[in-house]
Write an enzyme that holds these catalytic residues in place. Structure first.
Site, PDB file in Angstrom:
ATOM      1  N   ALA A   1      30.898 -44.743  46.703  1.00  0.00           N
ATOM      2  CA  ALA A   1      29.480 -44.968  46.409  1.00  0.00           C
ATOM      3  C   ALA A   1      28.881 -45.932  47.431  1.00  0.00           C
ATOM      4  O   ALA A   1      27.766 -45.725  47.928  1.00  0.00           O
ATOM      5  CB  ALA A   1      29.316 -45.526  44.993  1.00  0.00           C
TER       6      ALA A   1
ATOM      7  N   ASP B   1      35.800 -38.413  48.647  1.00  0.00           N
ATOM      8  CA  ASP B   1      34.835 -38.449  47.541  1.00  0.00           C
ATOM      9  C   ASP B   1      33.440 -38.885  47.987  1.00  0.00           C
ATOM     10  O   ASP B   1      32.510 -38.896  47.170  1.00  0.00           O
ATOM     11  CB  ASP B   1      35.297 -39.440  46.460  1.00  0.00           C
ATOM     12  CG  ASP B   1      36.502 -38.952  45.682  1.00  0.00           C
ATOM     13  OD1 ASP B   1      36.904 -37.786  45.868  1.00  0.00           O
ATOM     14  OD2 ASP B   1      37.038 -39.747  44.888  1.00  0.00           O
TER      15      ASP B   1
ATOM     16  N   LYS C   1      31.437 -41.711  39.458  1.00  0.00           N
ATOM     17  CA  LYS C   1      31.773 -40.336  39.057  1.00  0.00           C
ATOM     18  C   LYS C   1      32.949 -40.352  38.107  1.00  0.00           C
ATOM     19  O   LYS C   1      33.748 -41.285  38.078  1.00  0.00           O
ATOM     20  CB  LYS C   1      32.088 -39.457  40.268  1.00  0.00           C
ATOM     21  CG  LYS C   1      33.278 -39.901  41.128  1.00  0.00           C
ATOM     22  CD  LYS C   1      34.653 -39.414  40.710  1.00  0.00           C
ATOM     23  CE  LYS C   1      35.745 -39.929  41.621  1.00  0.00           C
ATOM     24  NZ  LYS C   1      37.091 -39.875  41.065  1.00  0.00           N
TER      25      LYS C   1
ATOM     26  N   VAL D   1      36.182 -51.679  40.597  1.00  0.00           N
ATOM     27  CA  VAL D   1      36.877 -51.588  41.885  1.00  0.00           C
ATOM     28  C   VAL D   1      38.271 -51.003  41.654  1.00  0.00           C
ATOM     29  O   VAL D   1      38.935 -51.346  40.666  1.00  0.00           O
ATOM     30  CB  VAL D   1      36.982 -52.995  42.524  1.00  0.00           C
ATOM     31  CG1 VAL D   1      37.803 -52.948  43.803  1.00  0.00           C
ATOM     32  CG2 VAL D   1      35.592 -53.545  42.814  1.00  0.00           C
ATOM     33  N   ALA D   2      38.693 -50.117  42.554  1.00  0.00           N
ATOM     34  CA  ALA D   2      40.009 -49.459  42.463  1.00  0.00           C
ATOM     35  C   ALA D   2      40.206 -48.838  41.083  1.00  0.00           C
ATOM     36  O   ALA D   2      41.267 -48.937  40.475  1.00  0.00           O
ATOM     37  CB  ALA D   2      41.160 -50.417  42.795  1.00  0.00           C
TER      38      ALA D   2
ATOM     39  N   GLY E   1      39.154 -45.459  40.163  1.00  0.00           N
ATOM     40  CA  GLY E   1      39.123 -44.007  40.054  1.00  0.00           C
ATOM     41  C   GLY E   1      37.742 -43.487  39.702  1.00  0.00           C
ATOM     42  O   GLY E   1      37.591 -42.362  39.214  1.00  0.00           O
ATOM     43  N   MET E   2      36.703 -44.293  39.975  1.00  0.00           N
ATOM     44  CA  MET E   2      35.326 -43.865  39.697  1.00  0.00           C
ATOM     45  C   MET E   2      34.485 -43.806  40.965  1.00  0.00           C
ATOM     46  O   MET E   2      33.249 -43.776  40.910  1.00  0.00           O
ATOM     47  CB  MET E   2      34.685 -44.786  38.661  1.00  0.00           C
ATOM     48  CG  MET E   2      35.380 -44.726  37.321  1.00  0.00           C
ATOM     49  SD  MET E   2      34.460 -45.568  36.034  1.00  0.00           S
ATOM     50  CE  MET E   2      33.158 -44.383  35.725  1.00  0.00           C
ATOM     51  N   ALA E   3      35.146 -43.789  42.113  1.00  0.00           N
ATOM     52  CA  ALA E   3      34.476 -43.634  43.414  1.00  0.00           C
ATOM     53  C   ALA E   3      33.549 -44.798  43.755  1.00  0.00           C
ATOM     54  O   ALA E   3      32.518 -44.610  44.401  1.00  0.00           O
ATOM     55  CB  ALA E   3      33.723 -42.298  43.503  1.00  0.00           C
ATOM     56  N   GLY E   4      33.930 -46.006  43.350  1.00  0.00           N
ATOM     57  CA  GLY E   4      33.101 -47.180  43.661  1.00  0.00           C
ATOM     58  C   GLY E   4      32.994 -47.430  45.159  1.00  0.00           C
ATOM     59  O   GLY E   4      31.900 -47.684  45.687  1.00  0.00           O
ATOM     60  N   GLY E   5      34.118 -47.364  45.869  1.00  0.00           N
ATOM     61  CA  GLY E   5      34.084 -47.559  47.322  1.00  0.00           C
ATOM     62  C   GLY E   5      33.306 -46.449  48.001  1.00  0.00           C
ATOM     63  O   GLY E   5      32.519 -46.697  48.923  1.00  0.00           O
TER      64      GLY E   5
HETATM   65  O1  C5P Z   1      39.898 -39.491  51.385  1.00  0.00           O
HETATM   66  P1  C5P Z   1      40.238 -40.836  50.834  1.00  0.00           P
HETATM   67  O2  C5P Z   1      40.206 -41.918  51.877  1.00  0.00           O
HETATM   68  O3  C5P Z   1      39.464 -41.194  49.618  1.00  0.00           O
HETATM   69  O4  C5P Z   1      41.725 -40.713  50.369  1.00  0.00           O
HETATM   70  C1  C5P Z   1      42.494 -41.847  50.061  1.00  0.00           C
HETATM   71  C2  C5P Z   1      43.942 -41.417  49.984  1.00  0.00           C
HETATM   72  O5  C5P Z   1      44.131 -40.597  48.851  1.00  0.00           O
HETATM   73  C3  C5P Z   1      44.421 -40.587  51.162  1.00  0.00           C
HETATM   74  O6  C5P Z   1      44.894 -41.395  52.204  1.00  0.00           O
HETATM   75  C4  C5P Z   1      45.559 -39.781  50.538  1.00  0.00           C
HETATM   76  O7  C5P Z   1      46.701 -40.583  50.403  1.00  0.00           O
HETATM   77  C5  C5P Z   1      45.032 -39.535  49.144  1.00  0.00           C
HETATM   78  N1  C5P Z   1      44.335 -38.243  49.018  1.00  0.00           N
HETATM   79  C6  C5P Z   1      45.083 -37.072  49.035  1.00  0.00           C
HETATM   80  N2  C5P Z   1      44.443 -35.867  48.913  1.00  0.00           N
HETATM   81  C7  C5P Z   1      43.106 -35.807  48.769  1.00  0.00           C
HETATM   82  C8  C5P Z   1      42.334 -36.993  48.726  1.00  0.00           C
HETATM   83  C9  C5P Z   1      42.979 -38.206  48.856  1.00  0.00           C
HETATM   84  O8  C5P Z   1      46.306 -37.098  49.166  1.00  0.00           O
HETATM   85  N3  C5P Z   1      42.516 -34.645  48.655  1.00  0.00           N
END
Ligand code: C5P
Length: 297
Positions: free
Chosen positions: A105, A137, A10, A96-97, A99-103
């Site tokens: 996905a 995500d 994404k 990986v890591a 910002g494209m939602a690889g994990g």
């Molecule tokens: O939800 P996810 O595990 O992808 O989020 C990873 C980290 O990103 C969270 O632990 C938090 O630090 C941050 N996050 C946030 N607010 C969001 C989504 C993610 O602060 N809406």
């Protein structure tokens, strides 16, 4: 028997971030667009849960129970009262890591693959609930297309997309941790009044019309200053894409992948070539969207 599910990456065409909540998360107005870069997750019955991964970034993917694909299999098995006795293989093409939602996905892909294999009878709503538990995500990775995510980003409303949007993505030399980028956002905005995040009508109209110029003018990412603060070299990548003719240049989500919206496929190839020649990134990919969500193939 094995089941393979293909899941898109994404890009966020709007990422509006509110103040940190008591639970540490941030309320978002997150406009997701799925693009045609894919991971494939294959699930095969096995003695016990095992994860393997192939692809250029495979060495950076954890293969233990912190992997979102493993967590998805465990969560679904627990609900169904069965053992997650499967081999999950991830063919990884999403950075990986990045910002494209690889994990995410991989989590959504494993969930759909396991449900297809086990047939636990989980409804679409139940699968989306498990996705939301796995990460903010992950629900979007299941549904794909384009959607507005509110709350942590996990509560989705599908959006209309009136045409194909062409993108170039520049992968950075190293990754950025999403929690670290949100912490940097908190640091940079400390003491300021942060408005409630709301979806931009201009972004939604541009998506609905399929108008890349309008989308380029309206797209924003509130995490971009935080990502650039942690990774200042990305400024040069953004500038290289802009001067090569991109309609707009953005950090994708929490970064460090940078995303360049272009007018058409020919322009995508030109901007990709210029970015490769610029020496400001590790690799460059072209992809278009909207792409479908997780799909068994
Ligand atoms: O939800 P996810 O595990 O992808 O989020 C990873 C980290 O990103 C969270 O632990 C938090 O630090 C941050 N996050 C946030 N607010 C969001 C989504 C993610 O602060 N809406």
């Amino acid at each position: 028997m094995s089941v393979t599910v293909r899941v898109p990456a994404k890009v966020n065409v709007q990422l509006a971030v509110g103040a940190a909540r008591p639970d540490g998360f941030h309320d978002l107005a997150n406009v997701f667009l799925a693009v045609g870069l894919y991971d494939e997750v294959t699930v095969t019955p096995a003695e016990e849960l095992r994860v393997t991964c192939e692809g250029p970034d495979a060495g950076q993917v954890p293969l233990d129970e912190t992997n979102l694909a493993a967590r998805a299999a465990i969560a679904l098995a627990r609900r169904a009262g069965i053992e997650p006795a499967v081999h999950l293989h991830i063919a990884k093409d999403i950075p990986v890591a990045g910002g494209m939602a690889g994990g995410s996905a991989d989590g959504a892909g494993a969930l759909l693959a396991c449900e297809t294999l086990w047939n636990t009878g989980a409804t679409r709503e139940e699968l989306l609930d498990i996705c939301a538990e796995l990460g903010s995500d992950v629900p979007f990775s299941l549904v794909g297309g384009a959607a507005l995510g509110v709350g942590r980003g996990e509560r989705l409303t599908p959006l209309e997309v009136g045409g194909t949007f062409h993108w170039v993505f520049a992968m950075a030399e190293r990754g950025l941790s999403t929690p670290a980028v949100f912490r940097e956002f908190d640091r940079l905005t400390a003491g300021r009044d942060i408005p409630e995040p709301t979806a931009s009508d201009d972004v939604l109209d541009a998506l609905a019309k399929g108008d890349p110029d309008a989308l380029a003018a309206a797209a924003t990412n509130d995490l971009q200053p935080a990502a650039l603060s942690l990774y200042p070299d990305l400024t040069a990548t953004l500038a290289a894409g802009r001067s090569a003719g991109a309609l707009t240049a953005l950090v994708s989500g929490s970064g460090p992948t940078t995303a360049f919206l272009v007018r058409d496929a020919a322009s995508a190839d030109e901007v990709a070539e210029a970015l490769r020649a610029s020496g400001t990134c590790r690799s460059v990919r072209v992809a278009s969207g909207a792409a479908p969500g997780a799909t068994a193939i």
